[in-house]
Design an enzyme around this catalytic site. Structure first.
Site, mmCIF file in Angstrom:
data_model
loop_
_atom_site.group_PDB
_atom_site.id
_atom_site.type_symbol
_atom_site.label_atom_id
_atom_site.label_comp_id
_atom_site.label_asym_id
_atom_site.label_seq_id
_atom_site.Cartn_x
_atom_site.Cartn_y
_atom_site.Cartn_z
ATOM 1 N N ARG A 168 -9.926 5.572 10.829
ATOM 2 C CA ARG A 168 -8.476 5.507 10.897
ATOM 3 C C ARG A 168 -7.895 6.544 11.871
ATOM 4 N NH1 ARG A 168 -6.502 2.708 6.241
ATOM 5 N NH2 ARG A 168 -8.043 1.113 5.785
ATOM 6 N N HIS A 218 -11.478 6.894 4.594
ATOM 7 C CA HIS A 218 -10.590 8.063 4.715
ATOM 8 C C HIS A 218 -11.366 9.279 4.221
ATOM 9 C CE1 HIS A 218 -6.483 5.794 4.352
ATOM 10 N NE2 HIS A 218 -6.595 6.245 5.584
ATOM 11 N N CYS A 253 -5.211 9.428 -3.270
ATOM 12 C CA CYS A 253 -4.445 8.521 -2.397
ATOM 13 C C CYS A 253 -2.994 8.395 -2.852
ATOM 14 C CB CYS A 253 -5.059 7.124 -2.394
ATOM 15 S SG CYS A 253 -6.729 7.038 -1.784
ATOM 16 N N ARG A 306 0.607 -1.639 7.674
ATOM 17 C CA ARG A 306 1.111 -0.413 7.041
ATOM 18 C C ARG A 306 2.045 0.381 7.953
ATOM 19 N NH1 ARG A 306 -2.805 3.186 3.471
ATOM 20 N NH2 ARG A 306 -0.733 3.760 2.723
ATOM 21 N N ASP A 366 0.814 -1.224 0.000
ATOM 22 C CA ASP A 366 0.000 0.000 0.000
ATOM 23 C C ASP A 366 0.847 1.274 0.000
ATOM 24 O OD1 ASP A 366 -2.643 -0.900 -0.145
ATOM 25 O OD2 ASP A 366 -2.815 -1.177 2.031
HETATM 26 N N1 ARG Z 1 -5.365 -0.075 1.110
HETATM 27 C C1 ARG Z 1 -5.093 1.220 1.641
HETATM 28 C C2 ARG Z 1 -5.648 1.327 3.047
HETATM 29 O O1 ARG Z 1 -6.709 0.791 3.296
HETATM 30 C C3 ARG Z 1 -5.661 2.278 0.759
HETATM 31 C C4 ARG Z 1 -5.297 3.668 1.199
HETATM 32 C C5 ARG Z 1 -5.913 4.717 0.343
HETATM 33 N N2 ARG Z 1 -5.403 5.985 0.651
HETATM 34 C C6 ARG Z 1 -6.135 7.091 0.835
HETATM 35 N N3 ARG Z 1 -5.517 8.229 0.969
HETATM 36 N N4 ARG Z 1 -7.434 7.036 0.909
HETATM 37 O O2 ARG Z 1 -5.059 1.903 3.927
#
Ligand code: ARG
Length: 282
Positions: free
Chosen positions: A152, A181, A275, A106, A81
């Site tokens: 998040r 997000h 993203c 991550r 990612d």
């Molecule tokens: N697979 C990543 C996650 O879930 C995607 C992140 C996408 N980034 C964003 N800025 N929305 O963290």
């Protein structure tokens, strides 16, 4: 009785001006969907890193063609990612706050992006205390920072940004897991205007957005579910997923120039244009 005459479009929107930007991006060399941390990710479906790189390269070239500068960060094996550079931090007026990721998968991206930010010659780079996923949840609108929470970024990080940068941070509550997000539910079009999908926000946050941006572009669900709001604007050109045709038409109607890019492979991980892009604001 007075009749309001509509202004001719050209005069109405003569003010859409592009300003050159500096972006940080990461090639999806090691892209994969090997874990699932959002509803878009299906580990049984597989992913094609070569296709991802080709699509990402189109985005990078689009920015260069529009006159923007693109810095790169070295992709690391085992961090599929890492292509989603927006999550690597927040940079405002030359001051950067690093990221601290929610999920263990991550987490190593945090220090990797922090080191890269330290090499960019910024005024300051600060390690974060609270969990925050950078520009995934922090979006700068002129003198204001909109901050998402719910999936998040910890609300404690909203205060952390306000204290660090001395800028007003407006907390917004995300309620739909597909839009985990802030940058999946809201796009910044210029210093005064945003586009968003109202249903992605709590009732209170919808109220706040209505008061702050009464003229906002309201996106349809059809455009939101192709991550149409995961867009990057330079004030005039709005680079967005090409599948978001309704939103592109709404933007054109307001005098913006929509520039569609196909990032279908990266959508498998729940990401798109914004993203992949961290803006380095001087
Ligand atoms: N697979 C990543 C996650 O879930 C995607 C992140 C996408 N980034 C964003 N800025 N929305 O963290």
């Amino acid at each position: 009785m007075t009749v309001a005459l509509p202004l001719p479009r050209a005069a109405e929107h003569a003010e859409r001006v592009a300003t050159p930007r500096r972006y940080l991006m990461c090639a999806p060399t090691h892209f994969d969907v090997s874990y699932a941390i959002n509803p878009w990710m299906d580990v049984t479906r597989g992913a094609d890193p070569d296709l991802a790189v080709r699509q990402w390269e189109t985005l990078r070239r689009t920015y260069l063609r529009l006159g923007h500068e693109v810095e790169l960060i070295e992709p690391q094996p085992g961090l599929p990612d890492m292509v989603f550079a927006a999550n690597g931090g927040l940079v405002f007026e030359g001051h950067a706050l690093g990221a601290r990721f929610t999920h263990a998968e991550r987490r190593p991206e945090g220090p990797a992006y922090l080191r890269r930010l330290e090499s960019l010659g910024l005024k300051s780079v600060t390690e974060p205390v609270h969990v925050n996923e950078g520009e995934g949840d922090f979006l700068v609108v002129g003198e204001l920072v909109l901050a998402g929470t719910g999936f998040r970024t910890d609300p404690g990080a909203h205060t952390e940004v306000q204290e660090l940068l001395g800028v007003l941070v407006v907390s917004l509550q995300l309620v739909d897991p597909r839009f985990y997000h802030l940058d999946t539910a809201l796009a910044v079009l210029d210093d005064h205007t945003v586009a968003y999908f109202p249903e992605a926000f709590s009732a209170g946050s919808r109220g706040v957005l209505q008061r702050l941006f009464p003229e906002a572009v309201l996106a349809s669900e059809a455009d939101a579910v192709v991550l149409g709001l995961n867009a990057v604007s330079d004030g005039r050109h709005v680079v967005l997923p090409s599948a978001a045709t309704g939103l592109a038409a709404q933007l054109a109607e307001r005098g913006y120039e929509p520039v569609g890019v196909d990032l279908s492979e990266l959508l498998k991980a729940g990401g798109s244009v914004k993203c992949c892009t961290l803006e380095i604001r001087a």
